[in-house]
Design an enzyme around this catalytic site. Sequence first.
Site, PDB file in Angstrom:
ATOM      1  N   LYS A 171       1.135  -0.995  -0.012  1.00 28.30           N
ATOM      2  CA  LYS A 171      -0.033   0.116  -0.021  1.00 28.30           C
ATOM      3  C   LYS A 171       0.859   1.246  -0.091  1.00 28.30           C
ATOM      4  O   LYS A 171       0.644   2.170  -0.813  1.00 28.30           O
ATOM      5  CB  LYS A 171      -0.889  -0.064   1.247  1.00 28.30           C
ATOM      6  CG  LYS A 171      -1.795  -1.149   1.481  1.00 28.30           C
ATOM      7  CD  LYS A 171      -2.735  -1.398   0.256  1.00 28.30           C
ATOM      8  CE  LYS A 171      -3.736  -2.256   0.651  1.00 28.30           C
ATOM      9  NZ  LYS A 171      -3.420  -3.829   0.717  1.00 28.30           N
ATOM     10  N   LYS A 208      -8.387   1.556   4.105  1.00 27.73           N
ATOM     11  CA  LYS A 208      -8.036   0.358   3.930  1.00 27.73           C
ATOM     12  C   LYS A 208      -6.941   0.293   5.025  1.00 27.73           C
ATOM     13  O   LYS A 208      -6.041   1.282   5.434  1.00 27.73           O
ATOM     14  CB  LYS A 208      -7.750  -0.166   2.604  1.00 27.73           C
ATOM     15  CG  LYS A 208      -6.853   0.917   1.991  1.00 27.73           C
ATOM     16  CD  LYS A 208      -6.650   0.401   0.457  1.00 27.73           C
ATOM     17  CE  LYS A 208      -5.916   1.452  -0.472  1.00 27.73           C
ATOM     18  NZ  LYS A 208      -6.032   0.787  -1.753  1.00 27.73           N
ATOM     19  N   ARG A 241      -4.931  -5.263 -13.137  1.00 30.73           N
ATOM     20  CA  ARG A 241      -3.410  -5.479 -12.622  1.00 30.73           C
ATOM     21  C   ARG A 241      -2.603  -5.545 -13.857  1.00 30.73           C
ATOM     22  O   ARG A 241      -2.540  -6.122 -14.794  1.00 30.73           O
ATOM     23  CB  ARG A 241      -3.635  -7.241 -12.151  1.00 30.73           C
ATOM     24  CG  ARG A 241      -2.090  -7.977 -12.159  1.00 30.73           C
ATOM     25  CD  ARG A 241      -1.283  -7.322 -11.054  1.00 30.73           C
ATOM     26  NE  ARG A 241      -1.815  -7.187  -9.748  1.00 30.73           N
ATOM     27  CZ  ARG A 241      -1.939  -8.029  -8.631  1.00 30.73           C
ATOM     28  NH1 ARG A 241      -1.387  -9.264  -8.784  1.00 30.73           N
ATOM     29  NH2 ARG A 241      -2.442  -7.560  -7.642  1.00 30.73           N
ATOM     30  N   ARG A 291     -10.104  -6.526 -12.930  1.00 32.14           N
ATOM     31  CA  ARG A 291     -10.848  -7.290 -11.909  1.00 32.14           C
ATOM     32  C   ARG A 291     -11.971  -6.262 -11.496  1.00 32.14           C
ATOM     33  O   ARG A 291     -12.080  -5.234 -10.927  1.00 32.14           O
ATOM     34  CB  ARG A 291     -10.208  -7.486 -10.870  1.00 32.14           C
ATOM     35  CG  ARG A 291      -9.060  -8.563 -11.062  1.00 32.14           C
ATOM     36  CD  ARG A 291      -7.777  -8.538 -10.232  1.00 32.14           C
ATOM     37  NE  ARG A 291      -7.143  -7.101 -10.078  1.00 32.14           N
ATOM     38  CZ  ARG A 291      -6.187  -6.969  -9.221  1.00 32.14           C
ATOM     39  NH1 ARG A 291      -5.802  -7.698  -8.441  1.00 32.14           N
ATOM     40  NH2 ARG A 291      -5.634  -5.506  -9.172  1.00 32.14           N
ATOM     41  N   ARG A 322     -15.169  -3.555  -4.373  1.00 29.29           N
ATOM     42  CA  ARG A 322     -13.894  -4.275  -4.544  1.00 29.29           C
ATOM     43  C   ARG A 322     -13.991  -5.167  -5.684  1.00 29.29           C
ATOM     44  O   ARG A 322     -15.077  -6.050  -5.902  1.00 29.29           O
ATOM     45  CB  ARG A 322     -13.491  -4.976  -3.030  1.00 29.29           C
ATOM     46  CG  ARG A 322     -13.796  -4.236  -1.939  1.00 29.29           C
ATOM     47  CD  ARG A 322     -13.259  -5.119  -0.739  1.00 29.29           C
ATOM     48  NE  ARG A 322     -14.557  -5.901  -0.435  1.00 29.29           N
ATOM     49  CZ  ARG A 322     -14.625  -7.108   0.483  1.00 29.29           C
ATOM     50  NH1 ARG A 322     -13.721  -7.188   1.369  1.00 29.29           N
ATOM     51  NH2 ARG A 322     -15.867  -7.721   0.500  1.00 29.29           N
ATOM     52  N   ASP A 376      -1.371  -2.270  -9.439  1.00 24.43           N
ATOM     53  CA  ASP A 376      -2.784  -2.043  -9.369  1.00 24.43           C
ATOM     54  C   ASP A 376      -3.165  -0.681  -9.806  1.00 24.43           C
ATOM     55  O   ASP A 376      -2.599   0.430  -9.157  1.00 24.43           O
ATOM     56  CB  ASP A 376      -3.438  -2.253  -8.051  1.00 24.43           C
ATOM     57  CG  ASP A 376      -3.521  -3.864  -7.720  1.00 24.43           C
ATOM     58  OD1 ASP A 376      -3.325  -4.573  -8.661  1.00 24.43           O
ATOM     59  OD2 ASP A 376      -3.854  -4.209  -6.479  1.00 24.43           O
ATOM     60  N   GLU A 395      -1.959   0.436  -5.932  1.00 24.49           N
ATOM     61  CA  GLU A 395      -1.166  -0.455  -5.165  1.00 24.49           C
ATOM     62  C   GLU A 395       0.313  -0.840  -5.870  1.00 24.49           C
ATOM     63  O   GLU A 395       0.036  -0.905  -7.038  1.00 24.49           O
ATOM     64  CB  GLU A 395      -1.702  -1.955  -4.620  1.00 24.49           C
ATOM     65  CG  GLU A 395      -2.843  -1.285  -3.483  1.00 24.49           C
ATOM     66  CD  GLU A 395      -3.146  -2.775  -2.775  1.00 24.49           C
ATOM     67  OE1 GLU A 395      -2.591  -3.963  -3.114  1.00 24.49           O
ATOM     68  OE2 GLU A 395      -4.336  -2.794  -2.113  1.00 24.49           O
ATOM     69  N   ASN A 413       2.380  -4.465  -5.844  1.00 24.74           N
ATOM     70  CA  ASN A 413       2.423  -5.864  -5.292  1.00 24.74           C
ATOM     71  C   ASN A 413       3.719  -6.494  -5.643  1.00 24.74           C
ATOM     72  O   ASN A 413       3.950  -6.519  -6.772  1.00 24.74           O
ATOM     73  CB  ASN A 413       1.197  -6.705  -5.690  1.00 24.74           C
ATOM     74  CG  ASN A 413      -0.199  -6.311  -5.196  1.00 24.74           C
ATOM     75  OD1 ASN A 413      -0.756  -6.461  -4.311  1.00 24.74           O
ATOM     76  ND2 ASN A 413      -0.837  -5.160  -6.240  1.00 24.74           N
TER      77      ASN A 413
END
Length: 313
Positions: free
Chosen positions: A124, A159, A209, A224, A232, A272, A280, A282
């Site tokens: 994050k 979050k 992604r 997504r 979400r 993301d 984000e 990842n």
Amino acid sequence: MKFAFLADPLDHFKTYKDTTYAMMAEAARRSHEIYAFEQRDMAFESGKVLANVARITITGDLKDWYRAEAARPVQLHEFDAVMVRKDPPFNMEYIYATYLLELAERQGARILNRPEAIRSHNEKMAITEFAQFISPTLVTSDASRVRAFHHEHRDIILKPLDGMGGIGIFRVKEDGLNLGSIVETLTANGAHTIMVQRFIPEIAQGDKRVLLIGGAVAPFCLARIPQGGEVRGNLAVGGLGVAQPISARDREIGETLAPILLKRGLLLVGLDVIGDYLTEINVTSPTCFQEIAQQTGFNVAAMFVDALEKQCT
């Protein structure tokens, strides 16, 4: 070459969608030797980092997908590369594993992604280094700051900094309904730091992604898309994965970050992106290889193994 994978138990793999399985299968197709071990298999003993590692053979059967030889204790520098594919949670056990892996590096092992880089890039918080690509964002444990941020932006997402799979994400709209209770819960009454961001309406088109592999941007991403009234898009909470070519903005973000992150030892990164905004970075165990390959025909695992082989030569 000999490649070892630090992963979750092999029997738990969902081979029809598992990214680590796709990596292993592609490497095996190229006649590389494949080995596997778990986090609990590592130890520091007699001045060395050892792991009980088993050589595995890929069968081609998605259900009964591997055969494993008896595990034996080895030093990790015996392999051409060790891939860190342990799924979150990123807890203290995960941190301890990175310490052992970092020591193994000093003893000659090649670890990808590099353990220090994994540890240093909270998935994050890492976006704050690239503020030119993010939506208005607040990181705080102070409820008054959160209330001021909500007053300014009216529609926000809150979050935890250590969440995964969409767990603990809340949306608070203009009416501010339950804002106080949500902040109290997420921060444990001010004890924990959280992230707050302006809501991005483009989430309706998907949380994309975008994969960075070996310093390059994969040409397709997986959007997504939230389902059933969800805010979400995470696949873990029922999001629909739709592969699509990356946009010009996706490419701009990816091409800016890719060489920087590769230089830090991050061979594989999953960005993301919602709309035009990076949300984000990842680095622990990025996924979506198989969904993209199945829908577009682009072999993401081949792109990854190409990059891996390049790192080892």
